[in-house]
Design a protein around this motif. Structure first.
Motif, PDB file in Angstrom:
ATOM      1  N   LYS A  51       0.731  18.972   1.140  1.00  0.00           N
ATOM      2  CA  LYS A  51      -0.770  19.201   0.584  1.00  0.00           C
ATOM      3  C   LYS A  51      -1.065  18.302  -0.246  1.00  0.00           C
ATOM      4  CE  LYS A  51       0.142  22.548  -2.783  1.00  0.00           C
ATOM      5  NZ  LYS A  51      -0.246  24.036  -3.250  1.00  0.00           N
ATOM      6  N   TYR A  52      -0.188  17.740  -0.902  1.00  0.00           N
ATOM      7  CA  TYR A  52      -0.671  16.732  -2.023  1.00  0.00           C
ATOM      8  C   TYR A  52      -1.048  15.525  -1.554  1.00  0.00           C
ATOM      9  CZ  TYR A  52       1.359  20.150  -5.166  1.00  0.00           C
ATOM     10  OH  TYR A  52       1.626  21.065  -6.285  1.00  0.00           O
ATOM     11  N   VAL A  53      -0.464  15.244  -0.498  1.00  0.00           N
ATOM     12  CA  VAL A  53      -0.853  13.944   0.307  1.00  0.00           C
ATOM     13  C   VAL A  53      -2.040  14.094   1.059  1.00  0.00           C
ATOM     14  CG1 VAL A  53      -0.072  12.411   1.991  1.00  0.00           C
ATOM     15  CG2 VAL A  53       1.685  13.238   0.558  1.00  0.00           C
ATOM     16  N   LEU A  54      -2.248  15.176   1.662  1.00  0.00           N
ATOM     17  CA  LEU A  54      -3.258  15.359   2.692  1.00  0.00           C
ATOM     18  C   LEU A  54      -4.598  15.733   1.745  1.00  0.00           C
ATOM     19  CD1 LEU A  54      -1.744  17.922   5.020  1.00  0.00           C
ATOM     20  CD2 LEU A  54      -2.255  15.786   5.608  1.00  0.00           C
ATOM     21  N   GLN A  55      -4.777  15.683   0.466  1.00  0.00           N
ATOM     22  CA  GLN A  55      -6.030  15.910  -0.256  1.00  0.00           C
ATOM     23  C   GLN A  55      -6.500  14.605  -0.706  1.00  0.00           C
ATOM     24  OE1 GLN A  55      -4.473  18.183  -3.772  1.00  0.00           O
ATOM     25  NE2 GLN A  55      -4.508  20.276  -2.516  1.00  0.00           N
ATOM     26  N   ASP A  56      -5.729  13.475  -0.363  1.00  0.00           N
ATOM     27  CA  ASP A  56      -6.320  12.119  -0.983  1.00  0.00           C
ATOM     28  C   ASP A  56      -6.445  11.207   0.352  1.00  0.00           C
ATOM     29  OD1 ASP A  56      -6.149   9.564  -1.870  1.00  0.00           O
ATOM     30  OD2 ASP A  56      -5.718  10.385  -3.943  1.00  0.00           O
TER      31      ASP A  56
ATOM     32  N   TYR B  31      12.620  12.469   8.996  1.00  0.00           N
ATOM     33  CA  TYR B  31      12.027  13.427   8.840  1.00  0.00           C
ATOM     34  C   TYR B  31      10.222  13.363   9.071  1.00  0.00           C
ATOM     35  CZ  TYR B  31      15.607  14.698   5.837  1.00  0.00           C
ATOM     36  OH  TYR B  31      16.680  14.825   4.648  1.00  0.00           O
ATOM     37  N   GLU B  32       9.499  14.328   9.605  1.00  0.00           N
ATOM     38  CA  GLU B  32       8.197  14.253  10.001  1.00  0.00           C
ATOM     39  C   GLU B  32       7.333  14.501   9.015  1.00  0.00           C
ATOM     40  OE1 GLU B  32       8.042  17.388  13.132  1.00  0.00           O
ATOM     41  OE2 GLU B  32       9.374  16.350  14.661  1.00  0.00           O
ATOM     42  N   SER B  33       7.732  15.031   7.977  1.00  0.00           N
ATOM     43  CA  SER B  33       6.904  15.327   6.677  1.00  0.00           C
ATOM     44  C   SER B  33       7.723  15.264   5.318  1.00  0.00           C
ATOM     45  CB  SER B  33       6.481  16.453   6.950  1.00  0.00           C
ATOM     46  OG  SER B  33       7.304  17.634   6.692  1.00  0.00           O
ATOM     47  N   PHE B  34       7.022  15.038   4.387  1.00  0.00           N
ATOM     48  CA  PHE B  34       7.645  14.974   2.965  1.00  0.00           C
ATOM     49  C   PHE B  34       8.180  16.602   2.801  1.00  0.00           C
ATOM     50  CE2 PHE B  34       5.002  11.193   2.737  1.00  0.00           C
ATOM     51  CZ  PHE B  34       5.900  10.480   1.947  1.00  0.00           C
ATOM     52  N   ARG B  35       7.542  17.448   3.079  1.00  0.00           N
ATOM     53  CA  ARG B  35       8.084  18.684   2.708  1.00  0.00           C
ATOM     54  C   ARG B  35       9.409  19.081   3.616  1.00  0.00           C
ATOM     55  NH1 ARG B  35       4.655  24.076   3.717  1.00  0.00           N
ATOM     56  NH2 ARG B  35       5.134  24.477   1.456  1.00  0.00           N
ATOM     57  N   ALA B  36       9.382  18.644   4.795  1.00  0.00           N
ATOM     58  CA  ALA B  36      10.732  18.556   5.433  1.00  0.00           C
ATOM     59  C   ALA B  36      11.990  17.867   4.901  1.00  0.00           C
ATOM     60  CB  ALA B  36      10.706  18.234   6.867  1.00  0.00           C
ATOM     61  N   SER B  37      11.561  16.891   4.038  1.00  0.00           N
ATOM     62  CA  SER B  37      12.564  16.224   3.152  1.00  0.00           C
ATOM     63  C   SER B  37      13.059  16.761   1.865  1.00  0.00           C
ATOM     64  CB  SER B  37      12.096  14.611   3.079  1.00  0.00           C
ATOM     65  OG  SER B  37      11.068  14.646   2.096  1.00  0.00           O
ATOM     66  N   GLY B  38      12.173  17.745   1.685  1.00  0.00           N
ATOM     67  CA  GLY B  38      12.267  18.274   0.270  1.00  0.00           C
ATOM     68  C   GLY B  38      11.867  17.661  -1.025  1.00  0.00           C
ATOM     69  N   PHE B  39      11.129  16.511  -0.681  1.00  0.00           N
ATOM     70  CA  PHE B  39      10.512  15.814  -1.780  1.00  0.00           C
ATOM     71  C   PHE B  39       9.275  16.301  -2.251  1.00  0.00           C
ATOM     72  CE2 PHE B  39       8.096  12.155  -3.693  1.00  0.00           C
ATOM     73  CZ  PHE B  39       8.908  11.904  -4.608  1.00  0.00           C
ATOM     74  N   LEU B  40       8.425  16.670  -1.415  1.00  0.00           N
ATOM     75  CA  LEU B  40       7.239  17.131  -1.681  1.00  0.00           C
ATOM     76  C   LEU B  40       6.428  17.897  -0.975  1.00  0.00           C
ATOM     77  CD1 LEU B  40       4.660  16.109  -3.745  1.00  0.00           C
ATOM     78  CD2 LEU B  40       4.301  14.269  -2.133  1.00  0.00           C
ATOM     79  N   ASP B  41       5.431  18.781  -1.302  1.00  0.00           N
ATOM     80  CA  ASP B  41       4.585  19.645  -0.437  1.00  0.00           C
ATOM     81  C   ASP B  41       3.568  18.651  -0.070  1.00  0.00           C
ATOM     82  OD1 ASP B  41       2.863  21.361   0.886  1.00  0.00           O
ATOM     83  OD2 ASP B  41       3.472  22.766  -0.349  1.00  0.00           O
TER      84      ASP B  41
ATOM     85  N   SER C 285       0.743  -1.265  -0.143  1.00  0.00           N
ATOM     86  CA  SER C 285      -0.065   0.159  -0.121  1.00  0.00           C
ATOM     87  C   SER C 285       1.024   1.318  -0.072  1.00  0.00           C
ATOM     88  CB  SER C 285      -1.107  -0.026   1.192  1.00  0.00           C
ATOM     89  OG  SER C 285      -1.683   1.236   1.480  1.00  0.00           O
ATOM     90  N   ILE C 286       1.997   1.142   0.829  1.00  0.00           N
ATOM     91  CA  ILE C 286       2.701   2.211   0.797  1.00  0.00           C
ATOM     92  C   ILE C 286       3.547   2.529  -0.547  1.00  0.00           C
ATOM     93  CG2 ILE C 286       5.024   3.218   1.748  1.00  0.00           C
ATOM     94  CD1 ILE C 286       4.021   2.125   4.588  1.00  0.00           C
ATOM     95  N   SER C 287       4.264   1.395  -0.842  1.00  0.00           N
ATOM     96  CA  SER C 287       4.631   1.298  -2.305  1.00  0.00           C
ATOM     97  C   SER C 287       3.651   1.997  -3.342  1.00  0.00           C
ATOM     98  CB  SER C 287       5.124  -0.108  -2.855  1.00  0.00           C
ATOM     99  OG  SER C 287       5.324  -0.094  -4.160  1.00  0.00           O
ATOM    100  N   ALA C 288       2.565   1.755  -3.446  1.00  0.00           N
ATOM    101  CA  ALA C 288       1.544   2.182  -4.412  1.00  0.00           C
ATOM    102  C   ALA C 288       1.477   3.709  -4.153  1.00  0.00           C
ATOM    103  CB  ALA C 288       0.193   1.707  -4.365  1.00  0.00           C
ATOM    104  N   ALA C 289       1.454   4.200  -2.848  1.00  0.00           N
ATOM    105  CA  ALA C 289       1.066   5.577  -2.737  1.00  0.00           C
ATOM    106  C   ALA C 289       2.435   6.264  -3.024  1.00  0.00           C
ATOM    107  CB  ALA C 289       0.652   5.782  -0.961  1.00  0.00           C
ATOM    108  N   VAL C 290       3.573   5.932  -2.720  1.00  0.00           N
ATOM    109  CA  VAL C 290       4.699   6.565  -3.115  1.00  0.00           C
ATOM    110  C   VAL C 290       4.913   6.788  -4.732  1.00  0.00           C
ATOM    111  CG1 VAL C 290       7.020   6.095  -3.281  1.00  0.00           C
ATOM    112  CG2 VAL C 290       5.805   6.075  -1.013  1.00  0.00           C
ATOM    113  N   ARG C 291       4.329   5.810  -5.435  1.00  0.00           N
ATOM    114  CA  ARG C 291       4.110   6.033  -6.934  1.00  0.00           C
ATOM    115  C   ARG C 291       3.563   7.137  -7.328  1.00  0.00           C
ATOM    116  NH1 ARG C 291       3.369   0.686  -7.496  1.00  0.00           N
ATOM    117  NH2 ARG C 291       4.911  -0.683  -6.626  1.00  0.00           N
TER     118      ARG C 291
END
Length: 191
Positions: free
Chosen positions: A114-119, A102-112, A53-59
């Motif tokens: 908000k894209y995760v939180l919308q789904d 990291y506590e968030s994707f934003r802190a890692s510099g990968f992604l904001d 499930s995590i793998s699919a979400a990361v993709r």
């Protein structure tokens, strides 16, 4: 499983690419193989499904999504480990000689984030556990590497019906994923 007899009265079993001395007669393995596979699948199935499930979400968020043991690759050095103690994902980056959590994707510099939180599905799979201030010992670089080996062996049972590693504790009806995955940590504590 591959058995070898090197010297008289000495049998070994291949554990990945490592030879391990066999503590049981060969018949023991054949007699317990079916129960071993059944128990390994029972103990590991939910963890494996969560990894998928995590793998699919990361993709879906643009990451690689490759499963490597108990981790999911986000990009070159950024990974998510699924903590076997509570089945929650932890985001980290491997740097020379250390790990940065990291506590968030934003802190890692990968992604904001908000894209995760919308789904809802992304939120369910990618709500990260924060360990930046108090990293448990089982999430150290060495422990993650050790857990990856155990996880890969259990994955081969689920996905290919191949037993690559024998751990008698799996035959224990009270065996938990945590005790099996964190085998190396527990043994070091006892010594």
């Amino acid at each position: 499983m591959v058995f070898l007899t090197i010297k008289i009265f000495t049998s070994t079993i291949l554990d990945g690419g490592t030879l391990l001395k066999v503590e049981h007669p060969r018949d023991y393995f054949m007699e317990n193989l079916e129960a071993y596979v059944m128990m390994a699948k029972k103990v590991y199935r939910d963890y494996y499904l969560q990894l998928k499930s995590i793998s699919a979400a990361v993709r879906r968020i643009g990451g690689a999504g490759d499963i490597s043991g108990c981790t999911v690759v986000v990009d070159d050095n950024l990974k998510i480990i699924l903590d076997p103690t509570d089945m929650r994902p932890v985001l980290y980056r491997a740097v020379t000689g250390d790990l940065i959590y990291y506590e968030s994707f934003r802190a890692s510099g990968f992604l904001d984030d908000k894209y995760v939180l919308q789904d809802r599905q992304l939120v369910a799979a990618l709500t990260l556990k924060s360990v930046t201030w108090d990293v448990p010992p089982h999430l150290s670089r060495k422990s993650i590497r050790d857990m990856n080996h155990v996880s890969e062996a259990l994955q081969s049972i689920i996905s290919q019906d191949v037993v690559r590693r024998w751990d008698d504790r799996i035959l224990d009806m009270d065996a938990t994923l945590e005790t099996i995955m964190m085998k190396a940590d527990k043994e070091e504590e006892e010594e």
